[in-house]
Scaffold this motif. Sequence first.
Motif, PDB file in Angstrom:
ATOM      1  N   LYS A 121       0.861  -1.186   0.000  1.00  0.00           N
ATOM      2  CA  LYS A 121       0.000   0.000   0.000  1.00  0.00           C
ATOM      3  C   LYS A 121       0.895   1.233   0.000  1.00  0.00           C
ATOM      4  N   PRO A 122       0.470   2.320  -0.644  1.00  0.00           N
ATOM      5  CA  PRO A 122       1.333   3.507  -0.736  1.00  0.00           C
ATOM      6  C   PRO A 122       1.790   4.069   0.607  1.00  0.00           C
ATOM      7  N   HIS A 123       0.965   3.896   1.664  1.00  0.00           N
ATOM      8  CA  HIS A 123       1.334   4.471   2.962  1.00  0.00           C
ATOM      9  C   HIS A 123       2.239   3.540   3.779  1.00  0.00           C
ATOM     10  N   LEU A 124       2.605   2.393   3.217  1.00  0.00           N
ATOM     11  CA  LEU A 124       3.401   1.414   3.964  1.00  0.00           C
ATOM     12  C   LEU A 124       4.873   1.417   3.544  1.00  0.00           C
ATOM     13  N   PHE A 125       5.350   2.577   3.107  1.00  0.00           N
ATOM     14  CA  PHE A 125       6.758   2.681   2.735  1.00  0.00           C
ATOM     15  C   PHE A 125       7.699   2.279   3.886  1.00  0.00           C
ATOM     16  N   PRO A 126       7.388   2.604   5.147  1.00  0.00           N
ATOM     17  CA  PRO A 126       8.277   2.169   6.237  1.00  0.00           C
ATOM     18  C   PRO A 126       8.438   0.645   6.309  1.00  0.00           C
ATOM     19  N   ILE A 127       7.400  -0.102   5.908  1.00  0.00           N
ATOM     20  CA  ILE A 127       7.509  -1.569   5.931  1.00  0.00           C
ATOM     21  C   ILE A 127       8.491  -2.054   4.861  1.00  0.00           C
ATOM     22  N   THR A 128       8.443  -1.427   3.706  1.00  0.00           N
ATOM     23  CA  THR A 128       9.390  -1.829   2.654  1.00  0.00           C
ATOM     24  C   THR A 128      10.820  -1.461   3.059  1.00  0.00           C
ATOM     25  N   ILE A 129      10.964  -0.366   3.815  1.00  0.00           N
ATOM     26  CA  ILE A 129      12.291  -0.017   4.351  1.00  0.00           C
ATOM     27  C   ILE A 129      12.771  -1.104   5.302  1.00  0.00           C
ATOM     28  N   LEU A 130      11.872  -1.577   6.189  1.00  0.00           N
ATOM     29  CA  LEU A 130      12.226  -2.630   7.135  1.00  0.00           C
ATOM     30  C   LEU A 130      12.666  -3.898   6.412  1.00  0.00           C
ATOM     31  N   GLY A 131      11.895  -4.298   5.393  1.00  0.00           N
ATOM     32  CA  GLY A 131      12.256  -5.491   4.630  1.00  0.00           C
ATOM     33  C   GLY A 131      13.606  -5.340   3.957  1.00  0.00           C
ATOM     34  N   GLN A 132      13.865  -4.151   3.410  1.00  0.00           N
ATOM     35  CA  GLN A 132      15.140  -3.915   2.734  1.00  0.00           C
ATOM     36  C   GLN A 132      16.310  -3.916   3.726  1.00  0.00           C
ATOM     37  N   VAL A 133      16.069  -3.382   4.922  1.00  0.00           N
ATOM     38  CA  VAL A 133      17.126  -3.389   5.942  1.00  0.00           C
ATOM     39  C   VAL A 133      17.452  -4.823   6.366  1.00  0.00           C
ATOM     40  N   ILE A 134      16.436  -5.675   6.489  1.00  0.00           N
ATOM     41  CA  ILE A 134      16.686  -7.088   6.833  1.00  0.00           C
ATOM     42  C   ILE A 134      17.503  -7.748   5.723  1.00  0.00           C
ATOM     43  N   CYS A 135      17.150  -7.466   4.475  1.00  0.00           N
ATOM     44  CA  CYS A 135      17.936  -8.010   3.352  1.00  0.00           C
ATOM     45  C   CYS A 135      19.364  -7.478   3.368  1.00  0.00           C
ATOM     46  N   SER A 136      19.526  -6.227   3.786  1.00  0.00           N
ATOM     47  CA  SER A 136      20.872  -5.660   3.871  1.00  0.00           C
ATOM     48  C   SER A 136      21.685  -6.348   4.963  1.00  0.00           C
ATOM     49  N   LEU A 137      21.017  -6.787   6.036  1.00  0.00           N
ATOM     50  CA  LEU A 137      21.702  -7.574   7.069  1.00  0.00           C
ATOM     51  C   LEU A 137      22.181  -8.900   6.481  1.00  0.00           C
ATOM     52  N   ALA A 138      21.347  -9.508   5.641  1.00  0.00           N
ATOM     53  CA  ALA A 138      21.743 -10.762   4.987  1.00  0.00           C
ATOM     54  C   ALA A 138      22.988 -10.567   4.139  1.00  0.00           C
ATOM     55  N   GLN A 139      23.072  -9.408   3.489  1.00  0.00           N
ATOM     56  CA  GLN A 139      24.211  -9.140   2.622  1.00  0.00           C
ATOM     57  C   GLN A 139      25.530  -9.149   3.394  1.00  0.00           C
ATOM     58  N   VAL A 140      25.500  -8.736   4.663  1.00  0.00           N
ATOM     59  CA  VAL A 140      26.716  -8.733   5.471  1.00  0.00           C
ATOM     60  C   VAL A 140      27.262 -10.154   5.629  1.00  0.00           C
ATOM     61  N   PHE A 141      26.355 -11.136   5.643  1.00  0.00           N
ATOM     62  CA  PHE A 141      26.738 -12.546   5.778  1.00  0.00           C
ATOM     63  C   PHE A 141      27.107 -13.175   4.426  1.00  0.00           C
ATOM     64  N   ILE A 142      27.023 -12.386   3.356  1.00  0.00           N
ATOM     65  CA  ILE A 142      27.238 -12.930   2.011  1.00  0.00           C
ATOM     66  C   ILE A 142      28.491 -12.384   1.342  1.00  0.00           C
ATOM     67  N   LEU A 143      28.704 -11.064   1.417  1.00  0.00           N
ATOM     68  CA  LEU A 143      29.710 -10.420   0.579  1.00  0.00           C
ATOM     69  C   LEU A 143      31.129 -10.917   0.810  1.00  0.00           C
ATOM     70  N   GLY A 144      31.472 -11.260   2.037  1.00  0.00           N
ATOM     71  CA  GLY A 144      32.835 -11.675   2.318  1.00  0.00           C
ATOM     72  C   GLY A 144      33.120 -13.151   2.128  1.00  0.00           C
ATOM     73  N   MET A 145      32.165 -13.893   1.610  1.00  0.00           N
ATOM     74  CA  MET A 145      32.285 -15.353   1.542  1.00  0.00           C
ATOM     75  C   MET A 145      33.011 -15.912   0.321  1.00  0.00           C
ATOM     76  N   PRO A 146      32.986 -15.273  -0.866  1.00  0.00           N
ATOM     77  CA  PRO A 146      33.540 -15.936  -2.053  1.00  0.00           C
ATOM     78  C   PRO A 146      34.959 -16.464  -1.908  1.00  0.00           C
ATOM     79  N   SER A 147      35.885 -15.635  -1.452  1.00  0.00           N
ATOM     80  CA  SER A 147      37.272 -16.094  -1.368  1.00  0.00           C
ATOM     81  C   SER A 147      37.445 -17.140  -0.270  1.00  0.00           C
ATOM     82  N   ARG A 148      36.626 -17.064   0.795  1.00  0.00           N
ATOM     83  CA  ARG A 148      36.710 -18.063   1.865  1.00  0.00           C
ATOM     84  C   ARG A 148      36.218 -19.428   1.369  1.00  0.00           C
TER      85      ARG A 148
END
Length: 469
Positions: A121-148
């Motif tokens: 819904k257009p007024h639920l932009f804060p929820i999409t921010i929350l979802g994106q922040v959770i995905c950004s937390l996942a990225q921290v567990f991903i980016l440093g893994m290739p060489s390891r």
Amino acid sequence: MVQQEPAGAPGLAAVGEAAAAATPEVQLSRRRWAVVLLFSSYSLCNAFQWIQYGSINNIFMHFYGVSAFAIDWLSMSYMLTYIPLLFPVAWLLDKRGLRFIALAGSALNALGAWVKLGSLKPHLFPITILGQVICSLAQVFILGMPSRIASVWFSSREVSTACSIAVFGNQLGIAVGFLVPPVLVPNVEDVEKLAYHISIMFFMTAGVATALFILVVIVFKEKPPHPPSRAQALIQSRLTEEYSYVQSILCLLRNANFLLLMVTYGLNTGCFYALSTLLNRVVIHHYPGEEVNAGRIGLTIILSGMVGALISGIWLDRTKTYKQTTLVVYVMSLVGMITYTFTLSLGHLWVVFVTAGMLGFFMTGYLPLGFEFAAELTYPESEGTSSGLLNVSAQIFGIAFTIGQGQIIDHFGTKAGNIFLCSFLFLGTVMTAFIKADLRRQQANLDNEQTKVMPEACTDPIVIEESKL
């Protein structure tokens, strides 16, 4: 058939003869390809979620009724979150291992995708921010893994190719993020229809992310039964209590060659992050109504970069010319950026596709090169820590360049914004020329008497130098 490398090299000098005698047998596991491909797949899904807003920036602006800068921050949240969480996650990687980090990354990626479904819904932009922040937390567990993953699972003859494949997933995810959202979410005025199209994209993403998490639970193992290379066997033979995480970081920060690489990697990758985040705005400015083609241009950048990454990975495995290859790719990234900058406004989309493809071949092809060069310069320190520091540099420069280029575009136009990036690529090229090719991991893998003793983490190594340019 199980492949083998020669085993039997003694351990690090400080470990002594007892550790050397306990060095395990060196073998390759068939599971290694499943592990790297699975990692590449959930990295793909996470990268898709990074760019899915930016690739249709104008559509999400209309749907949520927010500014372009607010949508840009959905992408920049990935960069901002990474910086403070690098060291805790790198510590977890060393203490809890690859499997724990893989489970955490894939789980957070799926959770963030499901949270986004609550923001239709257009007024639920804060929820999409929350979802994106959770995905950004996942990225921290991903980016440093290739060489390891490459070091723990692959032989010295495969390690650069494996790292390139692991990085592939992230790059392919960005490519899909440029291609799919403009197709699934057309630019329509009706908000209800827009919400329906966005929900299809969010449901598909959540389903794929969940399936990948289940596969990680089933398939992803901590390490193979036997070390895949002599260098990995030496690391595993070290006594656990002798490893100090803080000391490891301090050693990296005292390594002048690594510090130079960290800055140059940040400059190149930061330019790539800014280019990707603002691509929709830049292309639409010159070619109004071409949202789909803007996505295709982004796809072209990433796909050509994947080809470049694969070629450079194979080349490194065969030649071990890390310094020369890195410098040549950096110079060509600068040339590609200059060409892209001065052809963007010619009015011919096909020219933009060609110049963007050339730029992507070198700029995104550079990413795995940086990881592997860092692993060479910092052996036997943890690849997760060195990769993490590279990525912190990339996130810092990425945020600065995205904000800076965005403001320059708003006030002075797209050409000035792209010249801004060109100037920093030139600086990075000059700095790369001063990196000394101190190939410590290759030294550990040499099968002769002169390389049987490797130094401890903070001592001066026996150096293999590439021929100078």
